[in-house]
Design a protein around this motif. Structure first.
Motif, PDB file in Angstrom:
ATOM      1  N   ARG A   3       0.833  -1.203   0.000  1.00  0.00           N
ATOM      2  CA  ARG A   3       0.000   0.000   0.000  1.00  0.00           C
ATOM      3  C   ARG A   3       0.868   1.252   0.000  1.00  0.00           C
ATOM      4  O   ARG A   3       0.566   2.236  -0.662  1.00  0.00           O
ATOM      5  CB  ARG A   3      -0.929   0.000   1.213  1.00  0.00           C
ATOM      6  CG  ARG A   3      -1.854   1.198   1.261  1.00  0.00           C
ATOM      7  CD  ARG A   3      -2.675   1.219   2.523  1.00  0.00           C
ATOM      8  NE  ARG A   3      -3.530   0.058   2.615  1.00  0.00           N
ATOM      9  CZ  ARG A   3      -4.325  -0.175   3.652  1.00  0.00           C
ATOM     10  NH1 ARG A   3      -4.347   0.655   4.681  1.00  0.00           N
ATOM     11  NH2 ARG A   3      -5.091  -1.250   3.666  1.00  0.00           N
ATOM     12  N   LEU A   7       0.787   4.425  -2.720  1.00  0.00           N
ATOM     13  CA  LEU A   7       0.584   5.825  -2.364  1.00  0.00           C
ATOM     14  C   LEU A   7       1.709   6.698  -2.892  1.00  0.00           C
ATOM     15  O   LEU A   7       1.492   7.857  -3.241  1.00  0.00           O
ATOM     16  CB  LEU A   7       0.475   5.963  -0.846  1.00  0.00           C
ATOM     17  CG  LEU A   7      -0.733   5.246  -0.212  1.00  0.00           C
ATOM     18  CD1 LEU A   7      -0.751   5.507   1.290  1.00  0.00           C
ATOM     19  CD2 LEU A   7      -2.039   5.691  -0.838  1.00  0.00           C
ATOM     20  N   VAL A  13      -3.876   9.670  -4.754  1.00  0.00           N
ATOM     21  CA  VAL A  13      -4.427   8.773  -3.754  1.00  0.00           C
ATOM     22  C   VAL A  13      -3.909   9.138  -2.373  1.00  0.00           C
ATOM     23  O   VAL A  13      -4.642   9.123  -1.382  1.00  0.00           O
ATOM     24  CB  VAL A  13      -4.095   7.304  -4.088  1.00  0.00           C
ATOM     25  CG1 VAL A  13      -4.610   6.381  -2.990  1.00  0.00           C
ATOM     26  CG2 VAL A  13      -4.692   6.917  -5.429  1.00  0.00           C
ATOM     27  N   ALA A  14      -2.622   9.477  -2.303  1.00  0.00           N
ATOM     28  CA  ALA A  14      -2.023   9.824  -1.015  1.00  0.00           C
ATOM     29  C   ALA A  14      -2.737  11.002  -0.378  1.00  0.00           C
ATOM     30  O   ALA A  14      -2.932  11.044   0.840  1.00  0.00           O
ATOM     31  CB  ALA A  14      -0.543  10.138  -1.211  1.00  0.00           C
ATOM     32  N   SER A  17      -5.891   9.622   1.195  1.00  0.00           N
ATOM     33  CA  SER A  17      -5.719   8.261   1.708  1.00  0.00           C
ATOM     34  C   SER A  17      -6.569   7.995   2.942  1.00  0.00           C
ATOM     35  O   SER A  17      -7.017   6.865   3.153  1.00  0.00           O
ATOM     36  CB  SER A  17      -4.244   7.989   2.021  1.00  0.00           C
ATOM     37  OG  SER A  17      -3.762   8.902   2.986  1.00  0.00           O
ATOM     38  N   ARG A  20     -10.103   7.356   1.685  1.00  0.00           N
ATOM     39  CA  ARG A  20     -10.083   6.096   0.926  1.00  0.00           C
ATOM     40  C   ARG A  20     -10.025   4.909   1.879  1.00  0.00           C
ATOM     41  O   ARG A  20     -10.773   3.934   1.731  1.00  0.00           O
ATOM     42  CB  ARG A  20      -8.872   6.088  -0.006  1.00  0.00           C
ATOM     43  CG  ARG A  20      -8.730   4.842  -0.872  1.00  0.00           C
ATOM     44  CD  ARG A  20      -7.426   4.915  -1.657  1.00  0.00           C
ATOM     45  NE  ARG A  20      -7.347   3.908  -2.693  1.00  0.00           N
ATOM     46  CZ  ARG A  20      -6.898   2.678  -2.518  1.00  0.00           C
ATOM     47  NH1 ARG A  20      -6.521   2.288  -1.297  1.00  0.00           N
ATOM     48  NH2 ARG A  20      -6.841   1.831  -3.523  1.00  0.00           N
ATOM     49  N   SER A 202      -4.805  -2.515  -2.033  1.00  0.00           N
ATOM     50  CA  SER A 202      -4.094  -1.399  -2.645  1.00  0.00           C
ATOM     51  C   SER A 202      -4.424  -1.245  -4.127  1.00  0.00           C
ATOM     52  O   SER A 202      -3.888  -0.369  -4.790  1.00  0.00           O
ATOM     53  CB  SER A 202      -2.579  -1.590  -2.477  1.00  0.00           C
ATOM     54  OG  SER A 202      -2.227  -1.606  -1.116  1.00  0.00           O
TER      55      SER A 202
END
Length: 231
Positions: A3, A7, A13-14, A17, A20, A202
């Motif tokens: 994962r 990221l 996405v980070a 996060s 998410r 992920s």
């Protein structure tokens, strides 16, 4: 691929996060939505709203690939297992998308119920796929669908592989509308080295809302044994 690596590869996405992770944690125990209470459904909707608000989607990236459903609250999908009857169960649901061809195959995979395969050992691992094939067009974050046809794809029966058996196809000349959905959140595909795989939690995910107001969360699959195969 871990994962943390995901990221690092996906800054978008980070940045989101926390939202998410909260969504994935909320849906994890719900068996794709087949086992949830009204309170749990509300919690998922709140988690989806939080992610969509934190990461507003401007358009829809390339969706090409295989996707597996990990959550939905759509009644027509949640009724599939009961409709399968006493001997079969709905094992997996998802989509196979081909942007170049402009098609989305909605895949429903059936297998024997545990008690049935325990009585008839040869039936263990049997698989049958039902595919509703649609054409699609994207406009902003909206995807419009038109139905193209139906395919029934046998994969294995009584332990015998049927991969070489051609699917049963039903196609018409007219493509009537088949609804639409809005992409609320979607992560791009990852460029992986040959043989490299991504952990399930992920994998890139996609969150949509149908024209009827139902939500679905799908994860992109690419590992051998997870993909939907040819049809």
């Amino acid at each position: 691929m871990s994962r943390a690596s995901i990221l690092l590869l996906l800054p978008c996405v980070a940045a989101f996060s926390v939202q998410r992770a909260a969504l994935l944690e909320t849906i994890a125990p719900l068996n794709r939505g087949f086992s949830m209470s009204k309170e749990q459904k509300k919690a998922v909707t709140a988690a989806i709203d939080a992610l969509a608000a934190a990461a507003p989607q401007a358009d829809v990236p390339d969706l090409t690939g295989d996707w597996e459903l990990i959550y939905t609250d759509a009644p027509d999908i949640l009724g599939l297992d009961a409709q399968a009857g006493p001997f079969a169960t709905c094992t997996r649901i998802g989509q196979q998308i081909d942007e170049a061809a402009g098609t989305i195959s909605n895949v429903i995979e059936y297998g024997p119920r545990e008690w049935a395969s325990s009585l008839v050992g040869q039936a263990k691992g049997d698989l049958l796929q039902q595919r509703v094939v649609t054409s699609f067009e994207k406009s902003g974050t909206k995807v419009d669908l038109k139905i193209k046809g139906l395919k029934v794809v046998p994969k294995q029966f009584f332990g015998v592989s049927l991969e070489s058996v051609p699917p049963l196809k039903l196609e018409g000349f007219v493509e009537p509308p088949f609804g639409s959905f809005e992409v609320l959140y979607c992560e791009p595909a990852l460029a992986l080295a040959d043989g490299e795989e991504v952990q399930a939690d992920s994998s890139p995910i996609r969150v949509i809302k149908t024209i009827n107001g139902y939500y679905s969360v799908n994860r992109r699959v690419g590992s051998i044994g997870e993909c939907w195969g040819d049809a």
